[in-house]
Design a protein around this motif. Sequence first.
Motif, PDB file in Angstrom:
ATOM      1  N   ASP A 102       0.822  -1.217   0.000  1.00 48.02           N
ATOM      2  CA  ASP A 102       0.000   0.000   0.000  1.00 48.02           C
ATOM      3  C   ASP A 102       0.859   1.272   0.000  1.00 48.02           C
ATOM      4  O   ASP A 102       0.355   2.379   0.047  1.00 48.02           O
ATOM      5  CB  ASP A 102      -1.016   0.013   1.137  1.00 48.02           C
ATOM      6  CG  ASP A 102      -0.403   0.018   2.536  1.00 48.02           C
ATOM      7  OD1 ASP A 102       0.842   0.067   2.668  1.00 48.02           O
ATOM      8  OD2 ASP A 102      -1.186  -0.027   3.505  1.00 48.02           O
TER       9      ASP A 102
ATOM     10  N   SER B  17     -12.898  -3.891  -3.823  1.00 47.50           N
ATOM     11  CA  SER B  17     -12.487  -3.179  -2.605  1.00 47.50           C
ATOM     12  C   SER B  17     -12.342  -4.081  -1.384  1.00 47.50           C
ATOM     13  O   SER B  17     -11.737  -3.684  -0.394  1.00 47.50           O
ATOM     14  CB  SER B  17     -13.455  -2.031  -2.302  1.00 47.50           C
ATOM     15  OG  SER B  17     -14.753  -2.539  -2.093  1.00 47.50           O
TER      16      SER B  17
ATOM     17  N   SER C 145      -1.321   5.482   3.512  1.00 48.44           N
ATOM     18  CA  SER C 145      -1.087   5.081   2.114  1.00 48.44           C
ATOM     19  C   SER C 145      -1.484   6.220   1.186  1.00 48.44           C
ATOM     20  O   SER C 145      -2.520   6.860   1.383  1.00 48.44           O
ATOM     21  CB  SER C 145      -1.932   3.848   1.782  1.00 48.44           C
ATOM     22  OG  SER C 145      -1.926   3.613   0.384  1.00 48.44           O
TER      23      SER C 145
ATOM     24  N   TYR D 239      -2.731   5.836  -1.519  1.00 47.81           N
ATOM     25  CA  TYR D 239      -3.956   5.377  -2.178  1.00 47.81           C
ATOM     26  C   TYR D 239      -5.195   5.520  -1.284  1.00 47.81           C
ATOM     27  O   TYR D 239      -6.316   5.422  -1.768  1.00 47.81           O
ATOM     28  CB  TYR D 239      -3.853   3.899  -2.579  1.00 47.81           C
ATOM     29  CG  TYR D 239      -2.584   3.519  -3.280  1.00 47.81           C
ATOM     30  CD1 TYR D 239      -2.100   4.234  -4.373  1.00 47.81           C
ATOM     31  CD2 TYR D 239      -1.849   2.413  -2.851  1.00 47.81           C
ATOM     32  CE1 TYR D 239      -0.926   3.860  -5.019  1.00 47.81           C
ATOM     33  CE2 TYR D 239      -0.677   2.037  -3.499  1.00 47.81           C
ATOM     34  CZ  TYR D 239      -0.224   2.772  -4.577  1.00 47.81           C
ATOM     35  OH  TYR D 239       0.927   2.393  -5.199  1.00 47.81           O
ATOM     36  N   TYR D 240      -4.985   5.708   0.014  1.00 47.56           N
ATOM     37  CA  TYR D 240      -6.097   5.725   0.978  1.00 47.56           C
ATOM     38  C   TYR D 240      -7.140   6.763   0.561  1.00 47.56           C
ATOM     39  O   TYR D 240      -6.818   7.909   0.288  1.00 47.56           O
ATOM     40  CB  TYR D 240      -5.576   6.024   2.389  1.00 47.56           C
ATOM     41  CG  TYR D 240      -6.652   5.966   3.443  1.00 47.56           C
ATOM     42  CD1 TYR D 240      -7.078   4.752   3.944  1.00 47.56           C
ATOM     43  CD2 TYR D 240      -7.261   7.120   3.913  1.00 47.56           C
ATOM     44  CE1 TYR D 240      -8.074   4.671   4.910  1.00 47.56           C
ATOM     45  CE2 TYR D 240      -8.257   7.063   4.880  1.00 47.56           C
ATOM     46  CZ  TYR D 240      -8.662   5.842   5.359  1.00 47.56           C
ATOM     47  OH  TYR D 240      -9.656   5.771   6.306  1.00 47.56           O
TER      48      TYR D 240
ATOM     49  N   GLN E 250      -8.884   6.829  -2.133  1.00 50.34           N
ATOM     50  CA  GLN E 250      -9.124   6.880  -3.574  1.00 50.34           C
ATOM     51  C   GLN E 250     -10.145   5.815  -3.961  1.00 50.34           C
ATOM     52  O   GLN E 250     -10.136   4.717  -3.420  1.00 50.34           O
ATOM     53  CB  GLN E 250      -7.827   6.625  -4.357  1.00 50.34           C
ATOM     54  CG  GLN E 250      -6.777   7.691  -4.196  1.00 50.34           C
ATOM     55  CD  GLN E 250      -5.498   7.357  -4.967  1.00 50.34           C
ATOM     56  OE1 GLN E 250      -5.398   6.339  -5.649  1.00 50.34           O
ATOM     57  NE2 GLN E 250      -4.512   8.224  -4.848  1.00 50.34           N
TER      58      GLN E 250
ATOM     59  N   ASN F 229     -10.260   4.021  -6.520  1.00 50.76           N
ATOM     60  CA  ASN F 229      -9.641   2.846  -7.134  1.00 50.76           C
ATOM     61  C   ASN F 229      -8.428   2.359  -6.340  1.00 50.76           C
ATOM     62  O   ASN F 229      -7.542   1.713  -6.901  1.00 50.76           O
ATOM     63  CB  ASN F 229      -9.227   3.161  -8.571  1.00 50.76           C
ATOM     64  CG  ASN F 229      -8.138   4.236  -8.624  1.00 50.76           C
ATOM     65  OD1 ASN F 229      -7.923   4.964  -7.662  1.00 50.76           O
ATOM     66  ND2 ASN F 229      -7.458   4.337  -9.744  1.00 50.76           N
ATOM     67  N   ALA F 230      -8.389   2.639  -5.054  1.00 50.27           N
ATOM     68  CA  ALA F 230      -7.240   2.261  -4.220  1.00 50.27           C
ATOM     69  C   ALA F 230      -6.941   0.771  -4.329  1.00 50.27           C
ATOM     70  O   ALA F 230      -5.786   0.362  -4.420  1.00 50.27           O
ATOM     71  CB  ALA F 230      -7.483   2.654  -2.768  1.00 50.27           C
ATOM     72  N   TRP F 231      -7.968  -0.048  -4.337  1.00 54.60           N
ATOM     73  CA  TRP F 231      -7.768  -1.503  -4.414  1.00 54.60           C
ATOM     74  C   TRP F 231      -7.037  -1.900  -5.689  1.00 54.60           C
ATOM     75  O   TRP F 231      -6.247  -2.841  -5.675  1.00 54.60           O
ATOM     76  CB  TRP F 231      -9.095  -2.253  -4.273  1.00 54.60           C
ATOM     77  CG  TRP F 231     -10.014  -2.104  -5.441  1.00 54.60           C
ATOM     78  CD1 TRP F 231     -10.977  -1.153  -5.604  1.00 54.60           C
ATOM     79  CD2 TRP F 231     -10.057  -2.916  -6.614  1.00 54.60           C
ATOM     80  NE1 TRP F 231     -11.606  -1.323  -6.812  1.00 54.60           N
ATOM     81  CE2 TRP F 231     -11.072  -2.403  -7.447  1.00 54.60           C
ATOM     82  CE3 TRP F 231      -9.346  -4.033  -7.048  1.00 54.60           C
ATOM     83  CZ2 TRP F 231     -11.399  -2.961  -8.686  1.00 54.60           C
ATOM     84  CZ3 TRP F 231      -9.663  -4.598  -8.281  1.00 54.60           C
ATOM     85  CH2 TRP F 231     -10.676  -4.058  -9.082  1.00 54.60           C
TER      86      TRP F 231
ATOM     87  N   SER G  28      -4.746  -0.154  -7.291  1.00 55.38           N
ATOM     88  CA  SER G  28      -3.322   0.173  -7.128  1.00 55.38           C
ATOM     89  C   SER G  28      -2.633  -0.879  -6.274  1.00 55.38           C
ATOM     90  O   SER G  28      -1.540  -1.346  -6.614  1.00 55.38           O
ATOM     91  CB  SER G  28      -3.171   1.554  -6.488  1.00 55.38           C
ATOM     92  OG  SER G  28      -3.731   2.546  -7.316  1.00 55.38           O
ATOM     93  N   VAL G  29      -3.265  -1.272  -5.169  1.00 57.66           N
ATOM     94  CA  VAL G  29      -2.694  -2.297  -4.293  1.00 57.66           C
ATOM     95  C   VAL G  29      -2.609  -3.628  -5.030  1.00 57.66           C
ATOM     96  O   VAL G  29      -1.589  -4.319  -4.981  1.00 57.66           O
ATOM     97  CB  VAL G  29      -3.510  -2.428  -2.978  1.00 57.66           C
ATOM     98  CG1 VAL G  29      -3.063  -3.639  -2.176  1.00 57.66           C
ATOM     99  CG2 VAL G  29      -3.397  -1.151  -2.157  1.00 57.66           C
TER     100      VAL G  29
ATOM    101  N   ASN H 220       0.293  -3.659  -7.333  1.00 59.73           N
ATOM    102  CA  ASN H 220       1.560  -3.795  -6.609  1.00 59.73           C
ATOM    103  C   ASN H 220       1.799  -5.248  -6.199  1.00 59.73           C
ATOM    104  O   ASN H 220       2.928  -5.733  -6.250  1.00 59.73           O
ATOM    105  CB  ASN H 220       1.579  -2.893  -5.372  1.00 59.73           C
ATOM    106  CG  ASN H 220       1.621  -1.423  -5.743  1.00 59.73           C
ATOM    107  OD1 ASN H 220       2.013  -1.048  -6.840  1.00 59.73           O
ATOM    108  ND2 ASN H 220       1.202  -0.578  -4.822  1.00 59.73           N
TER     109      ASN H 220
END
Length: 134
Positions: free
Chosen positions: A73, A99, A110, A112-113, A115, A117-119, A121-122, A125
Amino acid sequence: TILEATPFSLDVDGDGLTTALGDGLMVIRKLFGSAFAGDALTHKARSDDGSRNTAEIHDFIKIGIDSLALDVDKDGEVTALGDGLMVIRRLFGGAFSGSSLIDKAISDDSPYYGQANAWQSVQANIDALLPPDS
């Protein structure tokens, strides 16, 4: 002789497969620290076909921690109930799609927190840590 660095991958036992109850379990155990010292790390998780022994698996996962490769993250630290949980969820496949991959696991620190679409990005990664043929 030129030594090539082995890039970190989630195939921590070196059996050519990446599984939730094998590799994922050993990663999260390692992130819990001394509770899983020695053989407790690999007990009933290491594949019989693995090319790494228990000590080598400890060292290999430590590389993933120290290099922050396992900081999925990107909050600057590698934690069992954050990064480790998201890694094992991803290795379970569709059970934690969307999610649900990051639910109550992504760090407030993070980038991404929060966002939408955060999931994604994670997930990207984590997927980048999968061996080429998995």
